[in-house]
Design a protein around this motif. Structure first.
Motif, PDB file in Angstrom:
ATOM      1  N   UNK A  21     -94.852  53.120 -38.617  1.00 46.31           N
ATOM      2  CA  UNK A  21     -96.251  52.818 -38.913  1.00 46.31           C
ATOM      3  C   UNK A  21     -96.905  53.914 -39.758  1.00 46.31           C
ATOM      4  N   UNK A  22     -96.502  55.179 -39.561  1.00 40.95           N
ATOM      5  CA  UNK A  22     -97.148  56.289 -40.244  1.00 40.95           C
ATOM      6  C   UNK A  22     -96.501  56.681 -41.558  1.00 40.95           C
ATOM      7  N   UNK A  23     -95.245  56.332 -41.790  1.00 40.88           N
ATOM      8  CA  UNK A  23     -94.549  56.737 -43.022  1.00 40.88           C
ATOM      9  C   UNK A  23     -95.256  56.238 -44.286  1.00 40.88           C
ATOM     10  N   UNK A  24     -95.673  54.981 -44.392  1.00 37.09           N
ATOM     11  CA  UNK A  24     -96.368  54.559 -45.624  1.00 37.09           C
ATOM     12  C   UNK A  24     -97.687  55.304 -45.859  1.00 37.09           C
ATOM     13  N   UNK A  25     -98.384  55.608 -44.799  1.00 36.36           N
ATOM     14  CA  UNK A  25     -99.658  56.310 -44.940  1.00 36.36           C
ATOM     15  C   UNK A  25     -99.424  57.723 -45.463  1.00 36.36           C
ATOM     16  N   UNK A  26     -98.461  58.436 -44.835  1.00 39.08           N
ATOM     17  CA  UNK A  26     -98.161  59.794 -45.292  1.00 39.08           C
ATOM     18  C   UNK A  26     -97.555  59.787 -46.686  1.00 39.08           C
ATOM     19  N   UNK A  27     -96.784  58.758 -47.019  1.00 40.56           N
ATOM     20  CA  UNK A  27     -96.228  58.648 -48.361  1.00 40.56           C
ATOM     21  C   UNK A  27     -97.315  58.484 -49.412  1.00 40.56           C
ATOM     22  N   UNK A  28     -98.289  57.656 -49.124  1.00 41.80           N
ATOM     23  CA  UNK A  28     -99.402  57.448 -50.050  1.00 41.80           C
ATOM     24  C   UNK A  28    -100.178  58.746 -50.266  1.00 41.80           C
ATOM     25  N   UNK A  29    -100.563  59.418 -49.175  1.00 51.19           N
ATOM     26  CA  UNK A  29    -101.345  60.649 -49.303  1.00 51.19           C
ATOM     27  C   UNK A  29    -100.516  61.771 -49.915  1.00 51.19           C
TER      28      UNK A  29
END
Length: 73
Positions: A21-29
Motif C-alpha cells: 500500500x505504501x510503495x506507490x506513495x513513497x515512489x511518487x514522492x
C-alpha cells in the motif's frame, strides 16, 4: 471448535499488505524529490553535462557552449 493459526509474515511490524500500500506513495514522492533536486542542482556544470544533456528530446536545452573569447585554452 478448533483454533487454526495462520502465519502472517512481517518485518518490524510491516506486513506485505502494508508495504504494497505504501510503495506507490513513497515512489511518487521520491521521484518528485529527485526531479526537484535535479533541477535545483541545474546550475552545476557537471550535473548539466552528465545528466541533463543526456535527456533524449530536451537535452539540447542545457547545451551551453563557451564563447571562444571566454575560453582560457
Amino acid at each position: 471448535m478448533r483454533v487454526q493459526y495462520r502465519y502472517n509474515p512481517s518485518v518490524v511490524g510491516f506486513t506485505p499488505q502494508v508495504v504494497a500500500r505504501w510503495v506507490p506513495i513513497f515512489g511518487f514522492w521520491g521521484g518528485a524529490l529527485g526531479l526537484g533536486a535535479l533541477f535545483f542542482l541545474e546550475p552545476i556544470p557537471r550535473v548539466r553535462n552528465v545528466i541533463l544533456q543526456k535527456i533524449p528530446v530536451l537535452g539540447s536545452y542545457w547545451d551551453r557552449p563557451v564563447d571562444p573569447n571566454d575560453s582560457p585554452f
